[in-house]
Each structure stands twice: as structure tokens, then as C-alpha cells.
Write an enzyme that holds these catalytic residues in place. Structure first.
Site: not given
Ligand code: NAD
Ligand code: GLY
Length: 363
Positions: A121, A143, A185, A227, A237, A241, A245, A248, A252, A265
Site C-alpha cells: 500500500r 505521475k 520539453e 513544474k 490535473e 496542469r 501538454n 502534445h 501525440h 517523444h
């Protein structure tokens, strides 16, 4: 050493940034460890270079360590490897007081954080990121996750590390294309949040690409500050947040259209930022000069700025539309309103988006 704090109440933690600080991990581990056992997670590429220094730090902190090396590659960031790591942790008798160290790029950090979040946990973990992307993005913000055949990062948690330990000297051994991809980035932070930082990146690209330690520390520190600020205002998010993106949505679509092969990426995000900047211009949000500056800066770091003819724009559009369906029928893209400021804009005129993408095929 520079320290950036991520403020999240009782889940707050520091990001330590310096040059040649990897061995100094020992002292920090001594402060953090509550139990006697630790799992070191890495891959053979990173471990062969930085394993010995980190092993000495662990030994110096008198911690009993287990080691799991997962093969190098995004395809190993999956549930089966997570399960394998958990099995080893149980076999080696790790417990609630144990610590996990993720030493490597975003792949190791994401799977390491995920495993730490579910083992008994949740146990404490530490991020030691060794790629530029991981140092400025994935190691910060909590994340975690693994991929599923039905989607990237589809299984995961929000789970913050105890601290992040960034040695910018590790970037010296990083393949050049990986470094450049991380720069996409970095540039993103300038566009979404900090005009002055964007100008710094424009004026210092020789020092940065030359891996000058002070410039790297400054770059990584500013990205982590931004960040940290965004994450501390919107950890899960719910709103803000999402500005991370920028680049992106189109990026993507490029990755999907090329089946995640051919583009790193960051390279896909670079093209995505150029496309989204010009879309913002077409929508009257951003001046031609500023859209041009964004494109020019991305190009100056050796990143791609055009869409190859082999990628069908209609396919890219349908991927974006699919994405749109997944989000309650509205296509929303992060667009710059100026350098240092973005907004999330609903796209009603998809024709303008198509025109923008087609124009980039001529670059
Ligand atoms: P990566 O972890 O695959 O590392 C890239 C390559 O560099 C690998 O081959 C690795 O072995 C090698 N490498 C790492 N450090 C090195 C060093 N110092 N010297 C030499 N080689 C080194 O890729 P990445 O770009 O770091 O991370 C990509 C992953 O990050 C993706 O899975 C993505 O989903 C994830 N990500 C997560 C977040 C988040 O918020 N959690 C954000 C962005 C990206
Ligand atoms: N990489 C985007 C985020 O951390 O939210």
C-alpha cells in the site's frame, strides 16, 4: 547544490540539483531511510555507468539492497515487469519501512514510482533521473505508471517521491538525440510560463548544447521550479496542469501515425509545439513574430519543425478527433497567447488546424 521545493502539504519534497552530486546521495539516504532494506531499480545501460557510485552510496548508508535491472526500452514499462519487481521485493523481504530508488530515465522512474505506490500500500521512493526529459519533467510531479497494449500510461497512480536527486553530469553520457529531445520539453516551459527563460534559451544555446554545467543546472532548476509551481497548484490535473501538454496534442498524433517508431517523444512534441504555435497565430492569438521565434528556437536545438510528407494529415486529424471523442466530444488544445502565456482553447474550426498541419508539410 540548488534545491527546489515541491509544496504539497505533508507530501512536499525537495528536488536537489547539482553537478557531480551522485555520490552525495549517501548522506540524504541516511536521513531518509527508516528501515534497513532498499530496492535499487535501473536498467543495464544506466547501471553499467552509474551503478557503482550509487552502490557505494547505499553501502555507506549501511542499507541492505536488492537490485532489479529491467531491460532497456519503453516496451518493458509494463505490468509484467512491475509484477516481477514486486515479486522480487517480496522474495527479498522488503517491508513497509523499505525504500526504492529509481535510477534512470522516465521509463525507470515511472515503473519504479508505480511499484513503490502499490507495494504494501505504498513505500517511500526516491527519483534519481539520468535523462534530460526525466530531470525536467517525469521525475517531478508524482505521475507514475506502466503501459497497457490498449494505451500508453493507462495504468498508474499519483504518488510523490520523498526527494529527487539530479546530477546534471549524468547528461554527459546521454546520446545526443535524447538530450535534444529533452530540450523540447525545456523550451515548452519557456513558452507556457516564462518569457525570460525562453530568451535565456535563445541566447545560450551554445553553452547548453555544449553541456556547460552551470547552464545545465540553471536550465534544470528553472524547469523544476515551473513544474513544481504548476503541480503544487493542481496535483491531479483538474485544470492548470494540462498546460504542460502544450505541443502534445499534435505531437501525440505524430507518434500514433508513426506507430511510436521514428520519432522520440520530445521530437514529436517539438513539431507539435511548432504546429500549435502557428495554429494560435491563425486563430489571432499569437503574433507572427512570436510564432516564428518559437519555431526558430526549436530549430536551433536541432529539433524537427516540419511534418514529413509520408505522414497523412487526414490520419493525424482522425487521431486527434478520436482523442476528442474520449474527452466529451470537444477538441481542446493548449495554445500560446504570447511567449510565456498559454490558454486551453476549444477548437471549433478544424479547417484551420488542417491548413496549419498541411503548411508544415512544406517546411
Ligand atoms: P528512457 O527512460 O527510455 O531513457 C532513454 C534512453 O537513455 C534509454 O535507452 C536509457 O537507458 C538511456 N539513458 C538514460 N540515462 C542515461 C545516461 N545518463 N547516459 C546514457 N544513457 C542513458 O526515456 P525518457 O525519455 O527518459 O523517458 C520516457 C518515459 O517517460 C516515457 O515512458 C514517458 O511516458 C515517461 N514520461 C513520464 C512523465 C511523468 O510525468 N511521469 C512525463 C513525461 C514522460
Ligand atoms: N508530463 C505532464 C505532467 O506531468 O503532468
Amino acid at each position: 547544490m540548488k534545491v527546489v521545493e515541491v509544496s504539497l502539504g505533508e507530501r512536499s519534497y525537495p528536488i536537489h540539483i547539482g553537478s557531480g552530486i551522485l555520490g552525495g546521495l549517501q548522506e540524504r539516504l541516511l536521513q531518509e531511510a527508516t528501515g534497513s532494506k532498499l530496492l535499487l531499480l535501473s536498467n543495464p545501460t544506466v547501471y553499467s555507468i552509474y551503478g557503482p557510485v550509487v552502490e557505494r552510496a547505499i553501502e555507506g548508508a549501511s542499507l541492505q539492497r536488492s537490485l532489479v535491472l529491467i531491460p532497456d526500452g519503453e516496451q518493458y514499462k509494463d505490468y509484467f515487469w512491475a509484477y516481477h519487481i514486486l515479486t522480487r521485493m517480496l522474495q527479498d523481504g522488503l517491508d513497509r519501512g523499505s525504500l526504492l530508488i529509481a535510477l534512470g530515465g522516465g521509463v525507470i522512474g515511472d515503473i519504479g514510482g508505480f511499484v513503490a505506490s502499490v507495494f504494501m500500500r505504498g513505500i517511500a521512493y526516491v527519483q534519481v533521473p539520468t535523462t534530460l526529459l526525466a530531470q525536467v519533467d517525469s521525475s517531478v510531479g508524482g505521475k507514475t505508471g506502466v503501459n497497457h497494449p490498449l494505451g500508453k500510461n493507462m495504468i498508474g497512480t499519483f504518488y510523490q517521491p520523498r526527494f529527487v536527486w539530479i546530477d546534471v553530469q549524468t547528461l554527459r553520457t546521454l546520446p545526443e538525440d535524447q538530450f535534444r529531445a529533452g530540450m523540447a520539453e525545456v523550451i515548452k516551459y519557456g513558452v507556457i510560463w516564462d518569457r525570460e527563460f525562453f530568451q535565456y534559451l535563445r541566447s545560450n544555446h551554445r553553452q547548453i548544447l555544449g553541456l556547460q554545467p552551470e547552464s545545465l543546472e540553471q536550465v534544470v532548476q528553472r524547469c523544476c521550479q515551473i513544474k513544481a509551481e504548476v503541480v503544487s497548484r493542481d496535483e491531479r490535473e483538474a485544470g492548470l496542469r494540462a498546460i504542460l501538454n502544450f505541443g502534445h496534442t499534435v505531437g501525440h498524433a505524430i507518434e500514433t501515425a508513426t506507430s511510436y517508431r521514428g520519432y522520440l517523444h520530445g521530437e514529436a512534441v517539438a513539431v507539435g509545439m511548432v504546429a500549435e504555435a502557428w495554429l494560435a497565430h491563425r486563430l489571432g492569438l499569437l503574433s507572427e513574430t512570436e510564432a516564428g521565434e518559437i519555431e526558430e528556437t526549436i530549430r536551433s536545438y536541432g529539433l524537427p519543425v516540419g511534418i514529413p510528407k509520408e505522414i497523412e494529415v487526414s490520419r493525424m486529424l482522425s487521431y486527434m478527433t478520436l482523442d476528442k471523442k474520449a474527452r466529451a466530444g470537444r477538441l481542446r488544445i493548449v495554445l500560446p497567447e504570447g511567449i510565456g502565456r498559454v490558454r486551453v482553447q476549444e477548437i471549433t474550426e478544424e479547417g484551420l488546424l488542417e491548413e496549419t498541419l498541411r503548411a508544415l508539410q512544406r517546411v
